[in-house]
Every structure is written in structure tokens, then in C-alpha cells.
Design a protein around this motif. Structure first.
Motif, PDB file in Angstrom:
ATOM      1  N   ASP A  17       0.842  -1.198   0.000  1.00 41.47           N
ATOM      2  CA  ASP A  17       0.000   0.000   0.000  1.00 41.47           C
ATOM      3  C   ASP A  17       0.878   1.249   0.000  1.00 41.47           C
ATOM      4  N   ILE A  18       0.318   2.354  -0.460  1.00 47.07           N
ATOM      5  CA  ILE A  18       0.972   3.657  -0.366  1.00 47.07           C
ATOM      6  C   ILE A  18       0.226   4.430   0.710  1.00 47.07           C
ATOM      7  N   TYR A  19       0.997   4.955   1.675  1.00 46.65           N
ATOM      8  CA  TYR A  19       0.374   5.714   2.756  1.00 46.65           C
ATOM      9  C   TYR A  19       1.108   7.026   2.979  1.00 46.65           C
ATOM     10  N   GLU A  20       0.416   7.963   3.627  1.00 46.19           N
ATOM     11  CA  GLU A  20       1.002   9.248   3.992  1.00 46.19           C
ATOM     12  C   GLU A  20       1.595   9.106   5.384  1.00 46.19           C
ATOM     13  N   ASP A  21       2.904   9.408   5.519  1.00 42.66           N
ATOM     14  CA  ASP A  21       3.536   9.296   6.828  1.00 42.66           C
ATOM     15  C   ASP A  21       3.414  10.612   7.604  1.00 42.66           C
ATOM     16  N   CYS A  22       4.081  10.679   8.752  1.00 38.95           N
ATOM     17  CA  CYS A  22       3.991  11.854   9.630  1.00 38.95           C
ATOM     18  C   CYS A  22       4.535  13.129   8.993  1.00 38.95           C
ATOM     19  N   SER A  23       5.389  12.982   7.989  1.00 43.82           N
ATOM     20  CA  SER A  23       5.957  14.147   7.291  1.00 43.82           C
ATOM     21  C   SER A  23       5.238  14.419   5.979  1.00 43.82           C
ATOM     22  N   PHE A  24       4.085  13.792   5.804  1.00 47.34           N
ATOM     23  CA  PHE A  24       3.242  13.953   4.623  1.00 47.34           C
ATOM     24  C   PHE A  24       3.887  13.407   3.352  1.00 47.34           C
ATOM     25  N   HIS A  25       4.889  12.531   3.501  1.00 42.73           N
ATOM     26  CA  HIS A  25       5.466  11.862   2.335  1.00 42.73           C
ATOM     27  C   HIS A  25       4.577  10.693   1.940  1.00 42.73           C
ATOM     28  N   PRO A  26       4.352  10.484   0.637  1.00 43.41           N
ATOM     29  CA  PRO A  26       3.756   9.235   0.210  1.00 43.41           C
ATOM     30  C   PRO A  26       4.833   8.157   0.361  1.00 43.41           C
ATOM     31  N   VAL A  27       4.496   7.062   1.030  1.00 40.66           N
ATOM     32  CA  VAL A  27       5.453   6.004   1.344  1.00 40.66           C
ATOM     33  C   VAL A  27       4.906   4.672   0.852  1.00 40.66           C
ATOM     34  N   LEU A  28       5.758   3.903   0.187  1.00 36.81           N
ATOM     35  CA  LEU A  28       5.399   2.537  -0.197  1.00 36.81           C
ATOM     36  C   LEU A  28       5.676   1.651   0.998  1.00 36.81           C
ATOM     37  N   CYS A  29       4.650   1.006   1.537  1.00 41.55           N
ATOM     38  CA  CYS A  29       4.790   0.154   2.716  1.00 41.55           C
ATOM     39  C   CYS A  29       5.550  -1.122   2.337  1.00 41.55           C
ATOM     40  N   THR A  30       6.650  -1.369   3.053  1.00 45.08           N
ATOM     41  CA  THR A  30       7.464  -2.563   2.797  1.00 45.08           C
ATOM     42  C   THR A  30       7.397  -3.562   3.934  1.00 45.08           C
ATOM     43  N   ALA A  31       6.890  -3.134   5.109  1.00 45.20           N
ATOM     44  CA  ALA A  31       6.783  -4.055   6.246  1.00 45.20           C
ATOM     45  C   ALA A  31       5.762  -3.537   7.241  1.00 45.20           C
ATOM     46  N   VAL A  32       5.083  -4.473   7.894  1.00 43.14           N
ATOM     47  CA  VAL A  32       4.164  -4.160   8.984  1.00 43.14           C
ATOM     48  C   VAL A  32       4.585  -5.033  10.148  1.00 43.14           C
ATOM     49  N   ASP A  33       5.049  -4.407  11.228  1.00 41.66           N
ATOM     50  CA  ASP A  33       5.509  -5.131  12.407  1.00 41.66           C
ATOM     51  C   ASP A  33       4.461  -5.005  13.492  1.00 41.66           C
TER      52      ASP A  33
END
Length: 93
Positions: A17-33
Motif C-alpha cells: 500500500d501507499i500511505y502518507e507518513d507523519c511528514s506527509f510523504h507518500p510512502v510505499l509500505c514494505t513491512a508491517v511489524d
């Protein structure tokens, strides 16, 4: 992708998934811990920085449609300003 939510990951963000992180960057999720409080890790689609991590429960990351990534990349500062205004309750357009 299947929509699976847990109390620690209310938006059900998963690897790929692509999500918005705390710095408003679009991020490609590579891991969920999920053991570590549902920490999401990924790679910024703005500058390639990694690992970028957010706690799915406390940071409030949200999914971003892939179609919006290029527009965000062209004006990250403007996007971040708009999102901060929205989060403060200013609405915006």
C-alpha cells in the motif's frame, strides 16, 4: 488487496500500500511489524529515503491513491500545508 483492520492498524495498511507518513510523504509500505505496536515501514516516494516508519495507531497514516503521488511529488510543501490545515479542522478544498 484485502481490507484487514486490527485495533493497532485501524486503516488496514498492508505491505504494497501507499500511505502518507507523519511528514506527509507518500510512502510505499514494505513491512508491517504488528508485534511492535503495528509499526509501518517503507520507502518515501518523494526522495527514496528509508526506512520511514510510522506507528499505525498513534501517527494516523492514511492510504493515498497511486494517482495522487505525482501531484504530491511536484509540490510536497503545498500538499503538506493543505494536509496540516485539514488536520487542524480548517477543511480546505
Amino acid at each position: 488487496m484485502s481490507e484487514t483492520t486490527t485495533p493497532g492498524n485501524p486503516n488496514g495498511i498492508q505491505v504494497g500500500d501507499i500511505y502518507e507518513d507523519c511528514s506527509f510523504h507518500p510512502v510505499l509500505c514494505t513491512a508491517v511489524d504488528e508485534v511492535a505496536g503495528t509499526v509501518l515501514s517503507g520507502v518515501s516516494l518523494i526522495d527514496g529515503s528509508s526506512p520511514r516508519s510510522c506507528d499505525a495507531l498513534y501517527c494516523g497514516p492514511v492510504r493515498i491513491p497511486v494517482e495522487e503521488v505525482m501531484a504530491i511529488k511536484q509540490d510536497l510543501e503545498g500538499y503538506a500545508r493543505r494536509r496540516m490545515e485539514e488536520l487542524r479542522g480548517g477543511g480546505g478544498t
